[in-house]
Write an enzyme that holds these catalytic residues in place. Structure first.
Site, PDB file in Angstrom:
ATOM      1  CB  SER A 290      -0.863   0.018   1.260  1.00 39.21           C
ATOM      2  OG  SER A 290      -0.005   0.113   2.385  1.00 39.21           O
ATOM      3  CE  LYS A 291      -2.636   6.134  -2.609  1.00 39.19           C
ATOM      4  NZ  LYS A 291      -3.274   6.190  -3.885  1.00 39.19           N
ATOM      5  NE  ARG A 292      -1.536   4.643   6.424  1.00 39.42           N
ATOM      6  CZ  ARG A 292      -2.114   3.750   7.227  1.00 39.42           C
ATOM      7  NH1 ARG A 292      -3.241   3.190   6.881  1.00 39.42           N
ATOM      8  NH2 ARG A 292      -1.551   3.429   8.356  1.00 39.42           N
TER       9      ARG A 292
ATOM     10  NE  ARG B 284       7.049   6.948  -0.865  1.00 41.43           N
ATOM     11  CZ  ARG B 284       6.176   6.321  -0.091  1.00 41.43           C
ATOM     12  NH1 ARG B 284       4.934   6.173  -0.468  1.00 41.43           N
ATOM     13  NH2 ARG B 284       6.528   5.844   1.069  1.00 41.43           N
TER      14      ARG B 284
END
Ligand code: GLU
Length: 503
Positions: free
Chosen positions: A256-258, A469
């Site tokens: 996941s991008k978290r 990011r």
């Protein structure tokens, strides 16, 4: 008599919502390696039936990312081919025609049940401990259904599945998987807006595009019974199914991008070599017959054996990727090769033309220019987390604001410094925080220092993915210092955010 085996055809079928995902590259890699190792073809199909979330920008980003990685497809929306169109939104008439055949054959029906009816049913099922799901409880006679449909009443079209017995799915890597039919609901095939659901469009397209092997993520295993049923109702042969293990965060949760970068654009901007990224995606889920760790796409194809995919969850580990990328730079690139890479990456006139107007008013010597601009070329900036917390705010408030900014930035369909600025202005107003206080931590998160080149121009140069990011990195740094948003707190924030900002 000899029977000719059909040519192997595989596909990757991403939905163009958001950033080009590293999972798409992973699926594309294995589909391509499988097809090419058997002299077959690999196709890109864009599954853009979610009208509200699909965008052309996102689709273009998928094309660009796959081309950058060298995952070239034989057929696709931007390269054409004999089975087009390759974009589902351009195939609506086909789905309607096929769906009408299902209705005529008694395999599907028009359903007029209301959200209130479905809610009440779900509640009753939960209370009585029955399998949740809709199985035609509010179905009406077909005469009445046709009449109401002809009068223009909105409705969906659902697939009938057997109410008893077992559905048996065969997966090349996992063997037989059995599902009791009683647990499968009457899947919506066609939504009231005339758009097909994933299930209908996917099956119709795989069939009409001659797909012989469906290689996709394991999260689709539970859809396989619905697909099996559709193939049977249509009287079509089902492609062979191969469900690959999903990429995971280091804590084994679904990537996941978290917790991890997931946008291919981020990896490009951070200066990973496409060969190394592909090598890494292959390496974490697959072992080469000679156990080599470094291999390129052609080597993978030359000896490819899908049976060598390992089903244990492949963990995407940034440190391991960076290590492998370093090896690619040392062992597979001459200094001249690297110079060419650097030029096509960022060290070129185009980038400098964007940077120079920012440094010109600030530099006194030529030798000031490169150090002043260095952070534009870097991956994550280094700084002390305390710099993220301006005098007027506390750490938790900063974390909350950055979280909101990230959500807002993730929603943006295109990217410019101007848009970022407008978004930040709007957030400051909505959150009743002074713009200066809001911008101070963002400035540090992006530039790594309280003084640097102008913020919005910087965001534009490093791009949306690197900007996000760096914001996520700031959140991680705040979490390390004790200001972590997680569990209930994060959930509550997300609910409030959705209420006040909309989706
Ligand atoms: N559109 C689906 C996705 O986004 C495709 C799944 C499949 O390969 O069937 O992953």
């Amino acid at each position: 008599m000899t029977t000719s085996t059909p040519q192997v055809r595989t596909r990757v079928a991403p939905s163009p919502t958001g950033d080009p995902h590293i999972g798409t590259a992973y699926m594309a890699l294995f589909n391509l390696a499988f097809a090419k190792s058997q002299g077959g073809q690999f196709i890109l199909r864009v599954e853009d039936t979610d009208q509200a979330r699909s965008t052309r920008e996102s689709e273009q980003a998928i094309f660009d990312a796959l081309h950058w990685l060298g995952l070239n497809y034989d057929e696709g929306p931007d390269v054409g081919g004999p089975c087009g169109p390759y974009r589902q939104s351009e195939r609506l008439a086909i789905y309607k025609e096929e769906c009408d055949k299902l209705i005529a054959a008694g395999h599907a029906y028009r359903d007029f049940s209301t959200p209130e009816q479905l809610d009440a049913l779900r509640k009753q099922q939960t209370e009585s401990g029955a399998n949740p799901g809709y199985r035609g409880e509010f179905r009406i006679s077909s005469e009445e259904a046709e009449k109401r449909a002809a009068a223009g009443e909105p409705h969906v079209i659902r697939l009938i599945v057997p109410s008893e017995g077992e559905c048996v799915i065969n997966d090349r890597l996992r063997g037989e998987i059995k599902f009791p039919w009683a647990q499968i609901d009457h899947q919506v095939l066609m939504k009231s807006d005339g758009f097909p659901t994933y299930h209908l469009a996917n099956v119709v397209d795989d069939h009409l595009m001659g797909i012989t092997h469906v290689i996709r993520g394991e999260e689709w295993i539970s859809s396989a019974p619905k697909h099996r049923r559709l193939y049977d109702c249509f009287g079509w042969q089902m492609p062979e199914l191969i469900h690959l293990p999903l990429l995971r965060n280091p804590d084994k949760s679904k990537l996941s991008k978290r917790k991890n970068p997931t946008s291919i654009n981020y990896f490009k901007q951070a200066g990973y070599l496409p060969e190394a990224l592909l090598n890494y995606l292959g390496l974490i889920a697959y072992s080469m017959p000679d156990a080599s760790e470094m291999f390129d796409l052609s080597q993978m194809i030359a000896s490819f054996d899908i049976g060598r995919v390992s089903l244990g969850g492949p963990v995407f580990d940034m440190a391991k990727l960076a290590w492998l990328n370093g090896r690619w730079m040392r062992e597979k690139q001459s200094a001249d090769d690297l110079l060419e890479r650097l030029k096509s990456w960022m060290l070129n006139d185009d980038t400098w033309r964007r940077i120079l107007p920012l440094v010109q008013p600030r530099a006194e010597k030529l030798s000031d220019i490169v150090p002043m601009s260095a952070y534009l070329f870097a991956d994550m900036p280094q700084y002390d987390a305390a710099l993220l917390i301006p005098k007027g705010l506390d750490g938790e408030r900063v974390a909350t604001l950055i979280r909101i900014i990230l959500w807002e930035f993730e929603k943006m369909r295109s990217w410019s410094g101007e848009q970022a600025k407008n978004s930040l202005n709007a957030i400051a107003e909505k959150e009743s925080v002074k713009l200066r206080d809001l911008l101070a931590p963002i400035f540090v998160a992006i530039s790594g220092a309280p003084v640097a080149l102008p913020l919005f121009e910087t965001m534009e140069i490093i791009g949306a993915d690197m900007t996000r990011r760096r914001l996520a990195h700031a959140l991680a740094k705040l979490a390390e210092t004790g200001f972590e948003l997680k569990g209930k707190k994060l959930k509550k924030l997300e609910e409030e955010y959705q209420k006040s900002y909309g989706r």
